[in-house]
Design a protein around this motif. Structure first.
Motif, short mmCIF file in Angstrom:
data_model
loop_
_atom_site.label_atom_id
_atom_site.label_comp_id
_atom_site.label_asym_id
_atom_site.label_seq_id
_atom_site.Cartn_x
_atom_site.Cartn_y
_atom_site.Cartn_z
N ARG A 69 0.83 -1.20 0.00
CA ARG A 69 0.00 0.00 0.00
C ARG A 69 0.87 1.26 0.00
N ILE A 70 1.93 1.25 0.80
CA ILE A 70 2.83 2.41 0.83
C ILE A 70 3.48 2.60 -0.54
N GLY A 71 3.98 1.51 -1.12
CA GLY A 71 4.62 1.60 -2.44
C GLY A 71 3.67 2.07 -3.51
N LEU A 72 2.42 1.60 -3.48
CA LEU A 72 1.42 1.99 -4.48
C LEU A 72 1.09 3.47 -4.36
N ASP A 73 0.93 3.97 -3.13
CA ASP A 73 0.64 5.39 -2.92
C ASP A 73 1.76 6.26 -3.48
N LEU A 74 2.99 5.85 -3.24
CA LEU A 74 4.13 6.63 -3.73
C LEU A 74 4.26 6.55 -5.23
N ALA A 75 4.06 5.35 -5.79
CA ALA A 75 4.21 5.18 -7.23
C ALA A 75 3.14 5.95 -8.02
N SER A 76 1.94 6.02 -7.48
CA SER A 76 0.84 6.69 -8.19
C SER A 76 0.83 8.21 -7.97
N PHE A 77 1.68 8.71 -7.07
CA PHE A 77 1.73 10.15 -6.79
C PHE A 77 2.42 10.88 -7.95
N GLU A 78 1.77 11.95 -8.45
CA GLU A 78 2.33 12.77 -9.53
C GLU A 78 2.87 14.07 -8.94
N PRO A 79 4.18 14.23 -8.87
CA PRO A 79 4.77 15.45 -8.28
C PRO A 79 4.39 16.70 -9.07
N ALA A 80 4.19 17.79 -8.32
CA ALA A 80 3.84 19.05 -8.97
C ALA A 80 5.01 20.02 -9.00
N THR A 81 6.05 19.74 -8.25
CA THR A 81 7.22 20.62 -8.17
C THR A 81 8.49 19.77 -8.24
N PRO A 82 9.63 20.39 -8.58
CA PRO A 82 10.89 19.65 -8.58
C PRO A 82 11.22 19.06 -7.20
N GLY A 83 10.84 19.79 -6.14
CA GLY A 83 11.09 19.29 -4.79
C GLY A 83 10.33 18.00 -4.52
N GLU A 84 9.08 17.97 -4.93
CA GLU A 84 8.27 16.77 -4.73
C GLU A 84 8.80 15.61 -5.57
N THR B 159 11.95 15.08 -6.25
CA THR B 159 13.11 14.56 -5.51
C THR B 159 12.66 13.72 -4.31
N VAL B 160 11.66 14.23 -3.60
CA VAL B 160 11.14 13.50 -2.44
C VAL B 160 10.58 12.15 -2.86
N LYS B 161 9.83 12.14 -3.95
CA LYS B 161 9.24 10.88 -4.43
C LYS B 161 10.32 9.86 -4.77
N ALA B 162 11.35 10.31 -5.50
CA ALA B 162 12.42 9.39 -5.88
C ALA B 162 13.12 8.82 -4.65
N GLU B 163 13.38 9.67 -3.67
CA GLU B 163 14.05 9.21 -2.45
C GLU B 163 13.18 8.24 -1.67
N MET B 164 11.88 8.53 -1.57
CA MET B 164 10.99 7.66 -0.82
C MET B 164 10.78 6.32 -1.51
N LEU B 165 10.77 6.33 -2.85
CA LEU B 165 10.67 5.06 -3.57
C LEU B 165 11.90 4.19 -3.32
N ARG B 166 13.06 4.83 -3.29
CA ARG B 166 14.29 4.09 -2.98
C ARG B 166 14.23 3.53 -1.57
N THR B 167 13.75 4.34 -0.63
CA THR B 167 13.63 3.87 0.75
C THR B 167 12.61 2.76 0.87
N SER B 168 11.53 2.86 0.09
CA SER B 168 10.51 1.80 0.09
C SER B 168 11.10 0.48 -0.40
N ASP B 169 11.97 0.55 -1.42
CA ASP B 169 12.65 -0.65 -1.90
C ASP B 169 13.57 -1.23 -0.82
N ASP B 170 14.26 -0.33 -0.11
CA ASP B 170 15.13 -0.79 0.99
C ASP B 170 14.31 -1.47 2.08
#
Length: 274
Positions: free
Chosen positions: A145-160, A162-173
């Motif tokens: 569920r956590i991975g799906l929420d992050l994967a389906s999130f569409e960032p609106a800013t460059p900061g978001e 970056t956050v999404k990419a980092e959180m997806l990596r952490t989710s894989d870890d």
């Protein structure tokens, strides 16, 4: 059956039981051996037996120490695996501050639910060695569920982004750490190793029998002390053999610490939310 008894009792109870068996059975064997083999016959060859025993005992001591150190290292590695999983959860919780408020709150809620599942359901199952897949399906569902929420999130800013990419990596870890924990919870010494250790114990006992000391009481005392020292090492190996099982096992403090710290950090009025 025997494994269940070992890990459903305290370490000291197991130590008393193991040491009692390891000491009393060889003493009974010495009593019978002393009656069957004349003391004078053994006394004449004590020097040669001593040299042979030094070699045999040294090899067995090295093997016993190797196994004991190996089980301790497995326990230490399992503690690291649990800490890595907890750290990944902490990373997800704190990085969620960079997400939109609703999504961030949902991720933190899922992280807290996952921690509750791990500490309240999975940890007792691990300690009782109930490793059936059905006991861990809820935890996998939370991770998905956590991975799906992050994967389906569409960032609106460059900061978001970056956050999404980092959180997806952490989710894989987190996924990798969880899998490593469950594998470690199933790991234990092969039966062949235990058979070798028990055979070596019998061999050491026979060598001790072959000595011909002038005092039968001293012979009994030396045999008992030798077996007691081996029994204590056996107890240590048993206690550490299953890293997540029994009285002496990896605890869940790291997960509870992550939940407590993240909850405080995201309380209304905390610096994180200001």
């Amino acid at each position: 059956m025997l494994n269940h008894w070992f890990y459903s009792h305290s370490t000291w109870e197991v130590a008393v039981a193991v040491c009692s068996v390891v000491v009393l059975l060889p003493l009974l064997g010495l009593f019978l051996f002393h009656r069957l083999v004349d003391w004078n016959t053994r006394e004449e060859d004590t020097s040669m037996i001593g040299l042979s025993y030094a070699l045999c005992g040294g090899i067995y001591a090295v093997v016993l120490a190797f196994v004991a150190v190996g089980t301790y290292e497995a326990m230490d590695k399992s503690s690291t695996i649990a800490a890595d999983e907890a750290n990944s959860l902490g990373g997800l919780a704190f990085d969620s501050a960079g997400l939109p408020s609703k999504l961030g709150a949902r991720v933190r809620e899922d992280v807290n639910k996952y921690i509750d599942v791990v500490t309240q359901k999975e940890w007792p199952s691990q300690q009782a060695y109930h490793m059936e897949e059905k006991n861990y399906e809820e935890g996998w569902a939370q991770i998905r569920r956590i991975g799906l929420d992050l994967a389906s999130f569409e960032p609106a800013t460059p900061g978001e982004t970056t956050v999404k990419a980092e959180m997806l990596r952490t989710s894989d870890d987190l996924f990798s750490a969880r899998r490593a924990r469950l594998l470690a919870a199933n790991a234990h010494l092969p039966d062949a190793v235990w058979q070798m250790l028990i055979f070596g114990l019998v061999l050491v006992a026979v060598y001790v029998y072959l000595f011909g000391p002038h005092s039968y009481k001293i012979h009994m005392a030396v045999t008992a002390l030798t077996m007691l020292s081996i029994g204590l090492v056996f107890t240590l190996i048993i206690a550490l053999d299953y890293p997540f099982r029994g009285d002496l096992s990896v605890d869940d403090d790291a997960y509870l610490g992550v939940k407590e710290v993240s909850t405080r950090a995201f309380e209304p009025g905390s610096p994180t939310l200001q």
